[in-house]
Motif scaffolding. Structure first.
Motif, PDB file in Angstrom:
ATOM      1  N   ILE A 104      22.258  35.634  -8.459  1.00 37.73           N
ATOM      2  CA  ILE A 104      22.990  36.591  -9.278  1.00 37.73           C
ATOM      3  C   ILE A 104      24.435  36.133  -9.384  1.00 37.73           C
ATOM      4  N   GLY A 105      24.935  36.120 -10.605  1.00 39.06           N
ATOM      5  CA  GLY A 105      26.326  35.755 -10.852  1.00 39.06           C
ATOM      6  C   GLY A 105      27.099  36.926 -11.433  1.00 39.06           C
ATOM      7  N   TRP A 106      28.386  36.919 -11.178  1.00 38.29           N
ATOM      8  CA  TRP A 106      29.304  37.859 -11.827  1.00 38.29           C
ATOM      9  C   TRP A 106      30.208  37.072 -12.764  1.00 38.29           C
ATOM     10  N   PHE A 107      30.364  37.577 -13.974  1.00 44.06           N
ATOM     11  CA  PHE A 107      31.236  37.006 -14.979  1.00 44.06           C
ATOM     12  C   PHE A 107      32.181  38.101 -15.459  1.00 44.06           C
ATOM     13  N   ARG A 108      33.244  37.684 -16.108  1.00 43.92           N
ATOM     14  CA  ARG A 108      34.130  38.655 -16.728  1.00 43.92           C
ATOM     15  C   ARG A 108      34.699  38.095 -18.009  1.00 43.92           C
ATOM     16  N   GLN A 109      35.037  39.007 -18.919  1.00 42.92           N
ATOM     17  CA  GLN A 109      35.635  38.606 -20.182  1.00 42.92           C
ATOM     18  C   GLN A 109      36.788  39.528 -20.503  1.00 42.92           C
ATOM     19  N   ALA A 110      37.972  38.939 -20.537  1.00 41.66           N
ATOM     20  CA  ALA A 110      39.176  39.670 -20.903  1.00 41.66           C
ATOM     21  C   ALA A 110      39.347  39.618 -22.415  1.00 41.66           C
ATOM     22  N   PRO A 111      40.088  40.570 -22.988  1.00 37.46           N
ATOM     23  CA  PRO A 111      40.297  40.569 -24.443  1.00 37.46           C
ATOM     24  C   PRO A 111      40.884  39.252 -24.925  1.00 37.46           C
ATOM     25  N   GLY A 112      40.260  38.675 -25.939  1.00 36.36           N
ATOM     26  CA  GLY A 112      40.767  37.443 -26.513  1.00 36.36           C
ATOM     27  C   GLY A 112      40.495  36.191 -25.716  1.00 36.36           C
ATOM     28  N   LYS A 113      39.717  36.318 -24.640  1.00 34.35           N
ATOM     29  CA  LYS A 113      39.424  35.152 -23.798  1.00 34.35           C
ATOM     30  C   LYS A 113      37.926  34.921 -23.703  1.00 34.35           C
ATOM     31  N   GLU A 114      37.572  33.722 -23.287  1.00 38.90           N
ATOM     32  CA  GLU A 114      36.166  33.397 -23.080  1.00 38.90           C
ATOM     33  C   GLU A 114      35.661  34.039 -21.788  1.00 38.90           C
ATOM     34  N   ARG A 115      34.360  34.221 -21.732  1.00 34.19           N
ATOM     35  CA  ARG A 115      33.765  34.764 -20.523  1.00 34.19           C
ATOM     36  C   ARG A 115      33.872  33.751 -19.397  1.00 34.19           C
ATOM     37  N   GLU A 116      34.231  34.242 -18.211  1.00 29.72           N
ATOM     38  CA  GLU A 116      34.542  33.390 -17.060  1.00 29.72           C
ATOM     39  C   GLU A 116      33.593  33.727 -15.915  1.00 29.72           C
ATOM     40  N   GLY A 117      32.977  32.700 -15.335  1.00 28.95           N
ATOM     41  CA  GLY A 117      32.186  32.909 -14.145  1.00 28.95           C
ATOM     42  C   GLY A 117      33.086  33.053 -12.941  1.00 28.95           C
ATOM     43  N   ILE A 118      32.921  34.130 -12.152  1.00 27.91           N
ATOM     44  CA  ILE A 118      33.828  34.364 -11.045  1.00 27.91           C
ATOM     45  C   ILE A 118      33.150  34.321  -9.682  1.00 27.91           C
ATOM     46  N   SER A 119      31.849  34.552  -9.619  1.00 32.85           N
ATOM     47  CA  SER A 119      31.186  34.513  -8.323  1.00 32.85           C
ATOM     48  C   SER A 119      29.685  34.419  -8.501  1.00 32.85           C
ATOM     49  N   CYS A 120      29.035  33.914  -7.460  1.00 37.91           N
ATOM     50  CA  CYS A 120      27.579  33.809  -7.477  1.00 37.91           C
ATOM     51  C   CYS A 120      27.074  33.926  -6.042  1.00 37.91           C
ATOM     52  N   ILE A 121      25.872  34.453  -5.901  1.00 36.57           N
ATOM     53  CA  ILE A 121      25.233  34.550  -4.601  1.00 36.57           C
ATOM     54  C   ILE A 121      23.792  34.073  -4.734  1.00 36.57           C
ATOM     55  N   ASN A 122      23.321  33.324  -3.749  1.00 36.63           N
ATOM     56  CA  ASN A 122      21.970  32.801  -3.862  1.00 36.63           C
ATOM     57  C   ASN A 122      20.943  33.897  -3.573  1.00 36.63           C
ATOM     58  N   SER A 123      19.673  33.539  -3.753  1.00 32.53           N
ATOM     59  CA  SER A 123      18.626  34.551  -3.740  1.00 32.53           C
ATOM     60  C   SER A 123      18.511  35.290  -2.406  1.00 32.53           C
ATOM     61  N   ARG A 124      18.842  34.621  -1.318  1.00 33.04           N
ATOM     62  CA  ARG A 124      18.705  35.252  -0.004  1.00 33.04           C
ATOM     63  C   ARG A 124      20.028  35.758   0.554  1.00 33.04           C
ATOM     64  N   GLY A 125      21.086  35.589  -0.230  1.00 34.33           N
ATOM     65  CA  GLY A 125      22.377  36.104   0.197  1.00 34.33           C
ATOM     66  C   GLY A 125      23.080  35.261   1.229  1.00 34.33           C
ATOM     67  N   GLU A 126      22.670  33.998   1.356  1.00 38.65           N
ATOM     68  CA  GLU A 126      23.232  33.129   2.403  1.00 38.65           C
ATOM     69  C   GLU A 126      24.418  32.313   1.911  1.00 38.65           C
ATOM     70  N   ILE A 127      24.468  32.074   0.614  1.00 38.77           N
ATOM     71  CA  ILE A 127      25.469  31.180   0.044  1.00 38.77           C
ATOM     72  C   ILE A 127      26.185  31.890  -1.094  1.00 38.77           C
ATOM     73  N   THR A 128      27.497  31.780  -1.092  1.00 36.05           N
ATOM     74  CA  THR A 128      28.308  32.392  -2.142  1.00 36.05           C
ATOM     75  C   THR A 128      29.307  31.380  -2.677  1.00 36.05           C
ATOM     76  N   ASN A 129      29.690  31.564  -3.922  1.00 36.94           N
ATOM     77  CA  ASN A 129      30.738  30.762  -4.539  1.00 36.94           C
ATOM     78  C   ASN A 129      31.702  31.685  -5.265  1.00 36.94           C
ATOM     79  N   TYR A 130      32.947  31.229  -5.380  1.00 40.01           N
ATOM     80  CA  TYR A 130      33.974  32.011  -6.053  1.00 40.01           C
ATOM     81  C   TYR A 130      34.846  31.104  -6.912  1.00 40.01           C
ATOM     82  N   ALA A 131      35.301  31.657  -8.021  1.00 38.13           N
ATOM     83  CA  ALA A 131      36.325  30.977  -8.800  1.00 38.13           C
ATOM     84  C   ALA A 131      37.657  31.066  -8.056  1.00 38.13           C
ATOM     85  N   ASP A 132      38.506  30.099  -8.295  1.00 39.22           N
ATOM     86  CA  ASP A 132      39.810  30.094  -7.619  1.00 39.22           C
ATOM     87  C   ASP A 132      40.611  31.357  -7.935  1.00 39.22           C
ATOM     88  N   SER A 133      40.406  31.900  -9.115  1.00 37.14           N
ATOM     89  CA  SER A 133      41.184  33.066  -9.545  1.00 37.14           C
ATOM     90  C   SER A 133      40.891  34.317  -8.717  1.00 37.14           C
TER      91      SER A 133
END
Length: 127
Positions: free
Chosen positions: A34-63
């Motif tokens: 499952i990933g989380w994305f966000r889109q601000a007005p006038g900007k492209e959609r940005e991937g900000i975080s993801c978690i693997n299927s078992r919840g063991e591994i996560t990633n984050y955007a620097d922002s």
């Protein structure tokens, strides 16, 4: 029918916190990243975080690294995004998305790698 529903958005002051939820139905939730994305007005959609299927591994955007935390409860078919120290630049529509993989991979932030999307929830950070 596969469905993702986000909730928890709203208006919050700078420095405040919110917790977003993404609740899934219609598929075997614990097979999916499952990933989380966000889109601000006038900007492209940005991937900000993801978690693997078992919840063991996560990633984050620097922002958002160090301020946001992703987690999941497979028993509840829900992924959470805890957002702290919110800034006005975090204002956006936040989306969750699902893809059928056991690993996260280097493309976790790429929209096209996700097959299923929620409708989004608005987060506004303003005084």
């Amino acid at each position: 029918q596969l469905q993702l529903v986000e909730s928890g958005g709203g208006l919050v002051q700078p420095g405040g916190s919110l917790r977003l939820s993404c609740t899934a139905s219609g598929f075997t939730f614990d097979y999916y990243n499952i990933g989380w994305f966000r889109q601000a007005p006038g900007k492209e959609r940005e991937g900000i975080s993801c978690i693997n299927s078992r919840g063991e591994i996560t990633n984050y955007a620097d922002s958002v690294k160090g301020r946001f935390t992703i987690s999941r409860d497979n028993a509840k078919n829900t992924v959470y995004l805890e957002m702290n120290s919110l800034k006005p630049e975090d204002t956006a529509v936040y989306y969750c998305a699902a893809r059928s993989r056991a690993w996260i991979g280097d493309d976790w932030y790429v929209e096209s790698s996700y097959a299923y999307w929620g409708q989004g929830t608005q987060v506004t950070v303003s005084s």
